[in-house]
Design an enzyme around this catalytic site. Structure first.
Site, PDB file in Angstrom:
ATOM      1  N   ARG A 297       0.832  -1.214   0.000  1.00 44.01           N
ATOM      2  CA  ARG A 297       0.000   0.000   0.000  1.00 44.01           C
ATOM      3  C   ARG A 297       0.857   1.251   0.000  1.00 44.01           C
ATOM      4  O   ARG A 297       0.587   2.202  -0.733  1.00 44.01           O
ATOM      5  CB  ARG A 297      -0.917  -0.011   1.229  1.00 44.01           C
ATOM      6  CG  ARG A 297      -2.071  -0.953   1.044  1.00 44.01           C
ATOM      7  CD  ARG A 297      -2.947  -1.072   2.287  1.00 44.01           C
ATOM      8  NE  ARG A 297      -4.082  -1.934   1.955  1.00 44.01           N
ATOM      9  CZ  ARG A 297      -5.082  -2.211   2.772  1.00 44.01           C
ATOM     10  NH1 ARG A 297      -5.106  -1.705   3.994  1.00 44.01           N
ATOM     11  NH2 ARG A 297      -6.064  -2.985   2.379  1.00 44.01           N
ATOM     12  N   TYR A 438      -6.422  -0.849  -6.678  1.00 44.00           N
ATOM     13  CA  TYR A 438      -5.729  -2.053  -6.212  1.00 44.00           C
ATOM     14  C   TYR A 438      -4.987  -1.848  -4.882  1.00 44.00           C
ATOM     15  O   TYR A 438      -4.776  -0.737  -4.463  1.00 44.00           O
ATOM     16  CB  TYR A 438      -4.890  -2.700  -7.303  1.00 44.00           C
ATOM     17  CG  TYR A 438      -3.683  -2.005  -7.889  1.00 44.00           C
ATOM     18  CD1 TYR A 438      -3.018  -0.961  -7.294  1.00 44.00           C
ATOM     19  CD2 TYR A 438      -3.173  -2.474  -9.107  1.00 44.00           C
ATOM     20  CE1 TYR A 438      -1.904  -0.400  -7.870  1.00 44.00           C
ATOM     21  CE2 TYR A 438      -2.045  -1.917  -9.687  1.00 44.00           C
ATOM     22  CZ  TYR A 438      -1.420  -0.883  -9.053  1.00 44.00           C
ATOM     23  OH  TYR A 438      -0.313  -0.330  -9.622  1.00 44.00           O
ATOM     24  N   GLU A 439      -4.664  -2.953  -4.251  1.00 50.49           N
ATOM     25  CA  GLU A 439      -4.139  -2.944  -2.873  1.00 50.49           C
ATOM     26  C   GLU A 439      -5.098  -2.238  -1.912  1.00 50.49           C
ATOM     27  O   GLU A 439      -4.655  -1.636  -0.924  1.00 50.49           O
ATOM     28  CB  GLU A 439      -2.748  -2.313  -2.813  1.00 50.49           C
ATOM     29  CG  GLU A 439      -1.699  -3.018  -3.642  1.00 50.49           C
ATOM     30  CD  GLU A 439      -1.480  -4.471  -3.241  1.00 50.49           C
ATOM     31  OE1 GLU A 439      -1.756  -4.815  -2.087  1.00 50.49           O
ATOM     32  OE2 GLU A 439      -1.040  -5.254  -4.104  1.00 50.49           O
ATOM     33  N   GLY A 440      -6.381  -2.360  -2.177  1.00 50.51           N
ATOM     34  CA  GLY A 440      -7.377  -1.723  -1.309  1.00 50.51           C
ATOM     35  C   GLY A 440      -7.821  -0.401  -1.863  1.00 50.51           C
ATOM     36  O   GLY A 440      -7.018   0.534  -1.999  1.00 50.51           O
ATOM     37  N   GLN A 445      -8.886   2.093   2.354  1.00 50.82           N
ATOM     38  CA  GLN A 445      -7.872   2.871   3.083  1.00 50.82           C
ATOM     39  C   GLN A 445      -8.541   3.753   4.129  1.00 50.82           C
ATOM     40  O   GLN A 445      -8.047   3.906   5.250  1.00 50.82           O
ATOM     41  CB  GLN A 445      -7.065   3.753   2.124  1.00 50.82           C
ATOM     42  CG  GLN A 445      -6.421   3.035   0.951  1.00 50.82           C
ATOM     43  CD  GLN A 445      -5.543   1.875   1.365  1.00 50.82           C
ATOM     44  OE1 GLN A 445      -4.797   1.971   2.340  1.00 50.82           O
ATOM     45  NE2 GLN A 445      -5.643   0.769   0.650  1.00 50.82           N
TER      46      GLN A 445
END
Lengths: 596, 596
Positions: A297, A438-440, A445
């Site tokens: 992230r 992506y990656e949350g 977040q």
């Protein structure tokens, strides 16, 4: 248009804002001085500018292709990856016992920024490999570490993260992939994983898949997920790649951007089961995956800064070159380069200020991470870890959200030419669009910022940051002039807005979660703006102190900070209004589903 | 995913906010009642939904192609265009003497919105044809009108606007294309034009190019530009297309979006000269082109609304269908459709509120245009013309700027699937990106808003609008409840911000143009937010009065207006701060060119 790393700004931030001298006092980082940073960054700038930057548009024009299970990357990528490995770039921040350079994150971060500015699609492969390395370092057995880490760190093999399944996007409780123990310490893995970045490609000798799966008796939900290592090729006793494992790429996606990066659908176990090795303990997979994800992230946040920088450089170059129309103030009778027109200037300054602010915040966060991991004092480690953890969702969420706006402004600066693919501005607009997903996603977040980062410690980390802003506000007071006055009043208002929202979150998350979570992304953006603005305020003070050493650079920094104060910080108050004053945010949720 | 026209909202705005009953009192519009509107809109919804909407993604997948000067459009476009013509859709707002339906702009505007929602790339062809029709109606000789207008209005032939040249983007003073009189009333045209939308295609029997060019003795700059009609095929005495004229398409562009719409480079006169006919008088070309452009600018604003509506529908449908994660408020133990998650709701409400607000403003502007053209009272015409003119750059600039954000949110609602091209959300994000650029960038709209629309009349039109907002504020006061309270306080603050900026513009444009023009786009956005918010306030009042007739629809309208008040209107104050309080905006222009 190639890419020239903004070395001056990077070194300024490393030195003046992130205080590398302090990082170099930490055990193990004694050599990590400003001089070391400069030497590493110079080399990185050369490699990324010369080798990877020219391949960026090639990757967009000639994406990775899939044929019968085999993925072929863009011409030039394989050779570039070889050079990347040979240059030691995969190992910059990894331990020397496995072949890495063991440099602080504060030095690795600008390297990662450059890599992503040069070639976002290419950079994803090392980014995921970094995640796999982190997970193995944290939870891998000595045997797995010895077998896999040196090759990954050397850049001979690459790593992947296998989370998502067709029915389980962000919600990992729904993971169905299963791992059956074989009695010999190994497992057979069965299932389908989607959206696997560099899940299959031709750049490395082997691919090390880290896969979330369930063992037969695992509890339901996220508490029953374990993490497995599934290599593409089995590894022989001598460490060389052996037989093909039962994991196959059945297709790759047709995407809006980052087209050179193959996004794979992976099928595990269609021919008897893919051999996998448990990482760490059973049912703790999510915990290990979060270690990877937190690192990833932060890195995706840096991707946002990277694509913003590249879009800015392209737009600035075009604006200097393109001649069109006379100036509105009558200062010239002829047409002038469009950089002289006020709105083009406003767009370039916006791009620049957002990028510099986000960079400063990310590098400062990296220094907190270094102290959190390397200080010999436990309390110091804990304090810095808390601040770093608070900043990670902000760096990820804000740097990527702003990067979409910056890339869009980059298109706008080009006018009609921006819409023509050959110009290159449109690629940044397309590429940047994945970063908030992506990656949350940004919402994920923001949920993290609220739940784990603000509420869980009762606002302690947030208040520690606010106290640091107060110190900067006091320091601003010691300076005179329009720029300092503007920054002081805007940052003070922004600080108050952030503090109010933190209080609102603390007071209402339990009793009225919807009121808080409808404002979650607004809180994240508010934090991003105020904390970036705070770093620009610190930059302004440092630039004033160092001014004589490089007047042009420091004047530009002060002006950019002044612009940030006048044009970006005011948004904080609007965001606060939409969270705190909206009285429970009832209007967000009031419609029935069938009214949409 | 197909498209369902938002007929209820369209008719609500036409009836309650734009007051079609008043338009139907104008000479010539006696039949333009709400019932007429309803009948026309129902037909338009059917045609656009069934014929054009399914071709939208086809056009993106299989763009127009060029081969040896011939452009072939996406399969299905040619037949759809035939049906479009046969349905009378090109003629909706054009005079009946040339075969049109002579309906008010207020009824034509929702038709144009639907056409663009259904298929933005296709819709560009009729949009440009409308412009050519307007220019011929304004300045064409009786002979040119008789020869060209019926075919254009019937949808047999199409029109183009030829302004841009390689060296002359927004700056028409640099136009070099030349037109040499032949002594027989015709001219020979020589030159290169770029970015010509539907400059060549296979959907129509003939293409009518309207071309800016210079005659041999023309003065320099924009005062020496004339407008010529250059047909692709010469027109025989019987009106049929004859010999090929000397205008050829040498290439089409490879674009980020609207890929089905061919963007041509046209070469005039490479084989002896393209035969052209002067439209109106020599050297008044720019004036005529502005007539076309003003119509086209309004229509491009409607395109922004259209793409926003389509992106919203796609995102809402996905959010209702996609099941993922449990609700944050603990109201369900299972995963729910993502529309129940607060941030997804916030995104959908933002998309919806921005779209509805911009739609209301555009349709209200259309009614002003109808009155400005058709009232039998000169003073009334002048008053409404002034307000319409003030609104055009706002409708164009704001509706298109917000459409990029709305389309981007549409991608975000889809998560990872939004980045996959097959989903369709990415197409809207790409398509929308042209809208702030063509027919004058947002900066050009903002310059128009400042120069011609605010300063030239000493702020009279702006103040007329502000006075109308005051009336709405007084009416809001008559209602109780959280929604009305929120709207009153936010709109009052927004109105004050707009008034302050108008004063700032009036006071400083002459003495300190850079201070004003660095804030030009901020002024435009501020106006867009406040004026859209004002229409949402009016909608809120009307919805309360009509509530019993359709409680679900009117409740949704009140909630959407409430959301607009809480979450969008607060941005107005931030924009004001970045214009008025920034003390001359020195930070925008302070850097030297080599500091970028």
């Amino acid at each position: 248009m190639t890419y020239a790393a903004p070395l001056k700004d990077m070194l300024f931030v490393i030195d003046e804002l992130a205080n590398i001298a302090n990082v170099a006092t930490l055990p193990g980082f004694e050599d990590a001085t400003l001089e070391t940073a400069q030497a590493v960054l110079d080399e990185a700038a050369k490699f990324n500018g010369e080798v990877l930057a020219p391949l960026n548009i090639e990757g967009d024009k000639h994406p990775s292709t899939w044929h019968d299970g085999v993925v072929t990357t863009t011409a030039g990528f394989k050779d570039a990856f070889r050079q990347f490995g040979e240059g030691g770039w995969q190992g910059v921040m990894h331990p020397s016992e496995f072949g890495g350079q063991a440099l602080p994150k504060l030095i690795a971060t600008p390297c990662i920024e450059m890599l992503n500015s040069a070639n976002l699609s290419f950079a994803l492969c090392p980014l995921l490999t970094d995640g796999a390395i982190e997970a193995l370092l944290t939870a891998g057995s000595d045997n797995l570490k010895a077998r896999y880490l040196p090759k990954l760190i050397e850049g001979k093999w690459t790593g992947t993260m296998n989370l998502t399944e067709p029915q389980a996007g962000s919600d990992l409780a729904l993971v169905r992939t299963r791992a059956e123990p074989q009695g010999d310490g190994t497992y057979k893995v069965f299932g389908t994983k989607i959206f696997i970045t560099y899940g299959e490609h031709d750049m490395a000798e082997n691919i090390v898949h880290l896969v979330l799966a369930r063992t037969p008796d695992a509890p339901e939900g996220v508490k029953g997920i374990s993490l497995f290592l599934v290599p593409k090729f089995m590894v022989n006793e001598d460490g060389s790649p052996g037989a093909r494992n039962d994991v196959h790429c059945v297709s790759i996606e047709h995407k809006l951007g980052i087209k050179a990066s193959p996004t794979a659908v992976l099928q595990f176990g269609d021919h008897g089961g893919a051999t996998g090795y448990l990482i760490g303990e059973e049912n703790r997979g999510l915990e290990y995956m979060f270690i990877m994800m937190n690192a990833a992230r932060f890195a995706v946040g840096v991707q946002g800064i990277a694509v913003s920088e590249r879009a800015y450089q392209l737009a600035a170059a075009y604006a200097k070159e393109r001649v069109q129309s006379r100036p509105v103030d009558g200062s010239a009778k002829q047409s002038v380069a469009i950089i002289h027109h006020p709105d083009v200037r406003r767009m370039l300054m916006t791009m620049r200020a957002l990028t510099e602010g986000a960079r400063a915040l990310a590098y400062v966060a990296a220094a907190h991470s270094d102290i959190a991991h390397h200080s010999d004092d436990a309390a110091t480690r804990a304090d810095h870890a808390a601040i770093y953890e608070y900043l990670v969702p902000v760096v990820k969420g804000w740097s990527t959200e702003m990067s979409i706006d910056v890339a869009s402004l980059g298109v706008q600066v080009h006018g009609g030419m921006g819409f023509i693919e050959e110009t290159g501005a449109a690629q940044h607009y397309r590429d940047a669009r994945i970063l908030t997903i992506y990656e949350g996603t940004t919402a994920i977040q923001a949920n993290d910022l609220i739940g784990r980062k603000t509420v869980r410690d009762g606002g302690a980390a947030a208040r520690a940051v606010l106290a640091q802003i107060d110190a900067t506000l006091a320091a601003l007071k010691q300076h005179d002039g329009a720029a300092f006055d503007a920054m002081h009043s805007r940052l003070q208002a922004g600080r108050a807005a952030l503090a109010n929202v933190v209080d609102f979150v603390l007071q209402n998350t339990k009793s009225d979660p919807n009121a808080v979570f409808t404002g979650s992304v607004a809180y994240l953006k508010l934090a991003g703006i105020v904390l970036s603005g705070w770093q620009m305020a610190r930059a302004m003070i440092a630039a004033t102190q160092k001014h004589a050493a490089d007047p042009s650079f420091y004047d530009a920094k002060i002006t950019t900070a002044h612009f940030f104060a006048d044009h970006i910080l005011p948004q904080a108050v609007a965001l606060e209004a939409s969270i705190v004053s909206a009285k429970g945010n009832r209007s967000v949720l009031a419609l029935d589903v069938d009214q949409f």
